[in-house]
Design a protein around this motif. Structure first.
Motif, PDB file in Angstrom:
ATOM      1  N   TYR A 165      58.922 102.639 123.119  1.00  0.00           N
ATOM      2  CA  TYR A 165      59.046 102.066 124.464  1.00  0.00           C
ATOM      3  C   TYR A 165      58.376 102.994 125.482  1.00  0.00           C
ATOM      4  O   TYR A 165      57.650 102.550 126.368  1.00  0.00           O
ATOM      5  CB  TYR A 165      60.517 101.861 124.824  1.00  0.00           C
ATOM      6  N   ARG A 186      55.346  95.014 118.754  1.00  0.00           N
ATOM      7  CA  ARG A 186      55.156  95.760 117.505  1.00  0.00           C
ATOM      8  C   ARG A 186      56.038  95.136 116.426  1.00  0.00           C
ATOM      9  O   ARG A 186      57.227  94.866 116.667  1.00  0.00           O
ATOM     10  CB  ARG A 186      55.518  97.226 117.693  1.00  0.00           C
ATOM     11  N   GLN A 198      59.605  94.709 120.118  1.00  0.00           N
ATOM     12  CA  GLN A 198      59.562  95.212 118.750  1.00  0.00           C
ATOM     13  C   GLN A 198      60.456  94.361 117.874  1.00  0.00           C
ATOM     14  O   GLN A 198      61.571  94.009 118.259  1.00  0.00           O
ATOM     15  CB  GLN A 198      60.016  96.674 118.696  1.00  0.00           C
ATOM     16  N   GLY A 253      54.725 102.619 125.585  1.00  0.00           N
ATOM     17  CA  GLY A 253      54.163 101.389 126.114  1.00  0.00           C
ATOM     18  C   GLY A 253      54.478 100.128 125.318  1.00  0.00           C
ATOM     19  O   GLY A 253      54.111  99.030 125.726  1.00  0.00           O
ATOM     20  N   VAL A 254      55.138 100.255 124.150  1.00  0.00           N
ATOM     21  CA  VAL A 254      55.494  99.072 123.373  1.00  0.00           C
ATOM     22  C   VAL A 254      56.652  98.367 124.064  1.00  0.00           C
ATOM     23  O   VAL A 254      57.702  98.959 124.288  1.00  0.00           O
ATOM     24  CB  VAL A 254      55.887  99.470 121.932  1.00  0.00           C
ATOM     25  N   ARG A 255      56.484  97.112 124.416  1.00  0.00           N
ATOM     26  CA  ARG A 255      57.495  96.385 125.196  1.00  0.00           C
ATOM     27  C   ARG A 255      58.280  95.361 124.389  1.00  0.00           C
ATOM     28  O   ARG A 255      59.183  94.746 124.874  1.00  0.00           O
ATOM     29  CB  ARG A 255      56.815  95.685 126.384  1.00  0.00           C
ATOM     30  N   ARG A 290      50.117  91.281 122.561  1.00  0.00           N
ATOM     31  CA  ARG A 290      49.523  92.606 122.411  1.00  0.00           C
ATOM     32  C   ARG A 290      50.523  93.737 122.642  1.00  0.00           C
ATOM     33  O   ARG A 290      50.303  94.864 122.201  1.00  0.00           O
ATOM     34  CB  ARG A 290      48.335  92.761 123.366  1.00  0.00           C
ATOM     35  N   ASP A 291      51.634  93.467 123.343  1.00  0.00           N
ATOM     36  CA  ASP A 291      52.626  94.506 123.599  1.00  0.00           C
ATOM     37  C   ASP A 291      53.821  94.414 122.652  1.00  0.00           C
ATOM     38  O   ASP A 291      54.889  94.970 122.927  1.00  0.00           O
ATOM     39  CB  ASP A 291      53.124  94.425 125.051  1.00  0.00           C
TER      40      ASP A 291
END
Length: 312
Positions: free
Chosen positions: A88, A126, A95, A91-93, A123-124
């Motif tokens: 987070y 995972r 998951q 930048g991963v928003r 794109r954000d």
């Protein structure tokens, strides 16, 4: 039990796995007496003896085995929390963690997830995939280790919500000199006079084949038991026996491995996979998007409108 200390649990797991307090102390860079003290405090909190000391080391008691299973799950969850928070911050928003059987990973799931992630709107997000046997997958979903599972719909999915996913067709793979190699199609009953290469007893395929053999009234003679399809292919190439694998796995590599593929004609050989979860309302927005995308792919069309071949 009072609140459990994760550090103590890590040391407890290390002691149980190494069967040696001194070795566990080296791993955690502390003195053995410090670990012994933590174990005593843990036993006091549990109200049971957790470790038995022997001449050659230590071993968990029956109560210790129970705590060991829960400790591993708690530590795995704690590690995932740390990774998720780090992601987070990077930048991963969104998951999603997915538990999936070896068949789904070997056949189609990675490509389908890659298709999902290639869309700009995702794109954000995972996606983490963890391989699990059906029994462990079901337990993992119940314990909240992951919100989403992908497995054969013949698994014990009682109490879960499911959505249809892709399907496959089981086949027999054989060495070119094997009698079965002459057949393009065969019934499972025709294979029971020969040695087999099988998957572990805990897998859904092993259980299903055992049930089918019992109905026929013949045993399956396993000459080798392996954990992966690749190992099955290699054993068959060495002519150690025949094996039941998805045709979607066998056909693309049959030429390079020098093996023959015979489609099974039994009705159960055509398998339907399922997306499974406890409650769709409790899924995160990212998980809901992924479920919708995978379900759409099973119908031959992605949410973005691109036609996808059903030949997974």
């Amino acid at each position: 039990m009072r609140d459990l200390d994760l550090t103590t649990l890590r040391m407890f797991v290390s002691v149980c796995e190494s069967r040696n307090i001194a070795r566990a102390a080296e791993l955690h860079n502390i003195v053995a007496s410090a670990i012994s003290k933590r174990l005593l405090l843990l036993e006091d909190a549990a109200g049971h003896r957790l470790i038995e000391r022997h001449r050659r080391g230590v071993a968990p008691t029956a109560a210790g085995e129970i705590l060991l299973e829960h400790a591993r799950a708690m530590l795995a969850s704690a590690d995932r929390v740390a990774r998720d928070m780090a992601d987070y911050g990077a930048g991963v928003r969104g998951q999603v963690r997915v538990l999936a059987t070896v068949s789904s990973i070997a056949e189609f799931l990675p490509d389908d997830i890659a298709d999902f992630l290639q869309q700009p709107a995702h794109r954000d997000i995972r996606i983490d995939i963890e391989e699990a046997q059906s029994r462990d997958l079901v337990r993992g979903l119940r314990e909240g280790i992951a919100p989403l599972g992908v497995c054969w719909d013949a698994a014990d999915l009682e109490g879960f919500q499911t959505r249809p996913y892709r399907h496959d067709h089981l086949a027999i793979i054989a060495h070119p000199k094997h009698p079965i190699a002459r057949l393009k199609r065969c019934a499972f009953e025709q294979t029971l006079d020969f040695d087999h290469v099988g998957l572990p007893a805990s897998t859904a395929v092993h259980t299903m084949l055992g049930r089918a053999a019992a109905i026929i009234g013949k045993p399956i003679n396993y000459r080798a038991v392996v954990s992966t399809f690749d190992a099955s292919l290699r054993c068959v190439r060495a002519n150690l026996g025949i094996a039941v694998v998805p045709s979607e796995v066998a056909l693309p590599v049959a030429g390079s491995f020098g093996i023959k593929v015979s489609m099974l004609t039994d009705k159960w050989a055509q398998r339907q996979f399922a997306l499974c979860f406890q409650d769709e309302k409790r899924l995160s927005p990212a998980a809901k998007l992924l479920v919708g995308h995978l379900e759409a792919l099973s119908k031959g069309r992605s949410q973005g409108g691109k036609v996808i071949s059903k030949k997974a």
